[in-house]
Design a protein around this motif. Structure first.
Motif, short mmCIF file in Angstrom:
data_model
loop_
_atom_site.label_atom_id
_atom_site.label_comp_id
_atom_site.label_asym_id
_atom_site.label_seq_id
_atom_site.Cartn_x
_atom_site.Cartn_y
_atom_site.Cartn_z
N ARG A 76 11.13 -16.16 20.99
CA ARG A 76 10.30 -16.76 22.04
C ARG A 76 9.69 -18.07 21.52
N THR A 77 9.16 -18.85 22.42
CA THR A 77 8.57 -20.14 22.08
C THR A 77 7.55 -19.98 20.95
N ALA A 78 7.67 -20.82 19.95
CA ALA A 78 6.76 -20.88 18.79
C ALA A 78 6.85 -19.64 17.89
N ALA A 79 7.88 -18.82 18.03
CA ALA A 79 8.04 -17.64 17.17
C ALA A 79 9.20 -17.85 16.22
N VAL A 80 9.08 -17.33 15.04
CA VAL A 80 10.15 -17.38 14.06
C VAL A 80 11.02 -16.14 14.27
N CYS A 81 12.33 -16.37 14.37
CA CYS A 81 13.27 -15.27 14.56
C CYS A 81 14.45 -15.53 13.63
N GLN A 82 14.59 -14.71 12.61
CA GLN A 82 15.68 -14.91 11.66
C GLN A 82 17.01 -14.49 12.26
N LEU B 217 16.86 -18.20 25.67
CA LEU B 217 18.30 -18.41 25.69
C LEU B 217 18.52 -19.91 25.77
N THR B 218 19.19 -20.46 24.77
CA THR B 218 19.42 -21.91 24.69
C THR B 218 20.88 -22.19 24.99
N HIS B 219 21.12 -23.07 25.97
CA HIS B 219 22.48 -23.44 26.36
C HIS B 219 23.10 -24.26 25.22
N HIS C 263 15.04 -21.38 31.89
CA HIS C 263 13.66 -21.70 32.26
C HIS C 263 13.42 -21.25 33.70
N SER C 264 12.21 -20.90 34.02
CA SER C 264 11.87 -20.66 35.42
C SER C 264 10.43 -21.06 35.66
N HIS C 265 10.12 -21.30 36.90
CA HIS C 265 8.81 -21.77 37.33
C HIS C 265 8.72 -21.56 38.83
N ARG C 266 7.62 -21.85 39.42
CA ARG C 266 7.39 -21.51 40.82
C ARG C 266 7.94 -22.54 41.81
N PHE C 267 9.11 -23.08 41.53
CA PHE C 267 9.83 -23.89 42.51
C PHE C 267 10.75 -22.95 43.28
N THR C 268 11.06 -23.30 44.50
CA THR C 268 11.96 -22.49 45.33
C THR C 268 13.40 -22.83 44.99
N SER C 269 14.24 -21.79 44.83
CA SER C 269 15.66 -22.02 44.55
C SER C 269 16.32 -22.65 45.78
N PRO C 270 17.33 -23.50 45.56
CA PRO C 270 17.91 -24.29 46.65
C PRO C 270 18.60 -23.51 47.76
N LEU C 271 19.26 -22.39 47.46
CA LEU C 271 20.06 -21.71 48.47
C LEU C 271 19.38 -20.47 49.05
N SER C 272 18.85 -19.62 48.20
CA SER C 272 18.32 -18.33 48.66
C SER C 272 16.84 -18.35 48.99
N GLY C 273 16.12 -19.36 48.50
CA GLY C 273 14.67 -19.39 48.71
C GLY C 273 13.91 -18.50 47.74
N GLY D 91 14.07 -28.67 28.56
CA GLY D 91 13.74 -28.98 27.18
C GLY D 91 14.79 -29.88 26.56
N GLU D 92 14.58 -30.17 25.30
CA GLU D 92 15.51 -30.99 24.53
C GLU D 92 15.71 -30.37 23.15
N ALA D 93 16.96 -30.27 22.73
CA ALA D 93 17.31 -29.75 21.41
C ALA D 93 16.69 -28.37 21.16
N GLY D 94 16.64 -27.53 22.21
CA GLY D 94 16.12 -26.18 22.06
C GLY D 94 14.62 -26.05 22.12
N GLU D 95 13.92 -27.17 22.29
CA GLU D 95 12.47 -27.12 22.37
C GLU D 95 12.03 -27.38 23.80
N GLY D 96 11.23 -26.49 24.34
CA GLY D 96 10.75 -26.60 25.72
C GLY D 96 9.30 -26.17 25.78
#
Length: 172
Positions: free
Chosen positions: A36-42, A55-57, A65-75, A83-88
């Motif tokens: 998770r963000t700011a956690a060390v995971c070996q 999960l990093t692409h 990532h998710s947030h309270r925006f409405t999805s384009p098709l289903s609502g 983020g950039e380079a795995g940092e968000g």
């Protein structure tokens, strides 16, 4: 398959789109499991059921990532890559919902967004241009058959010797 590429949503957040595809040979469907963000995971540490992860692409270095925006098709709730380079930020964290102690590669799991409690889901809504035929991935408030996921390919680490001993020697 959970999929992404550097195509932005034309509405909502305008962030990188995340979709579902059925093609097995697409390199844009590979994701790295991280702490998770700011956690060390070996690397090689088993993921516990109930643990928060990111999960990093692999292709773009952006996090699921998710947030309270409405999805384009289903609502429903928008799911994007951010983020950039795995940092968000903390909105990149997802809880692994599974049975047992650890997420096993052959098991189906759910991913629940740690900040908004929605489940990572895919249903039948399909996009037109420029990502024709790809399905909308979104966050749904209720658990259902549409939010089970399974690892299909990748690099799997064998559990450490300490973990293997833990499975057989629960008493001390």
């Amino acid at each position: 398959r959970l999929h992404s590429h550097d195509v932005r949503y034309g509405s909502g957040s305008g962030q990188q789109s995340v979709t579902g595809v059925s093609a097995a040979d697409d390199g844009n469907s590979y994701w790295r499991v991280r702490g998770r963000t700011a956690a060390v995971c070996q690397r090689g540490t088993p993921v516990r059921c109930g643990q928060a992860i990111r999960l990093t692409h692999l292709g773009t270095g952006r996090n699921l990532h998710s947030h309270r925006f409405t999805s384009p098709l289903s609502g429903n709730q928008e799911v994007s890559a951010f983020g950039e380079a795995g940092e968000g930020d903390y909105l990149d964290d997802w809880t692994v919902v599974c049975s047992g102690t650890y997420w096993a590669r052959e098991d189906e799991v759910r991913f629940q967004h740690t900040s908004t409690d929605v489940f990572l889901s895919v249903t039948g809504e399909q996009y037109g241009r420029p990502i024709h035929g790809q399905k909308e991935v979104h966050g749904m408030a209720a658990s259902s058959q549409n939010n089970y996921w399974k690892v299909m390919e990748g690099i799997f680490m064998q559990p450490s010797e300490a973990l293997q001993m833990e499975q057989y020697h629960a008493e001390l």
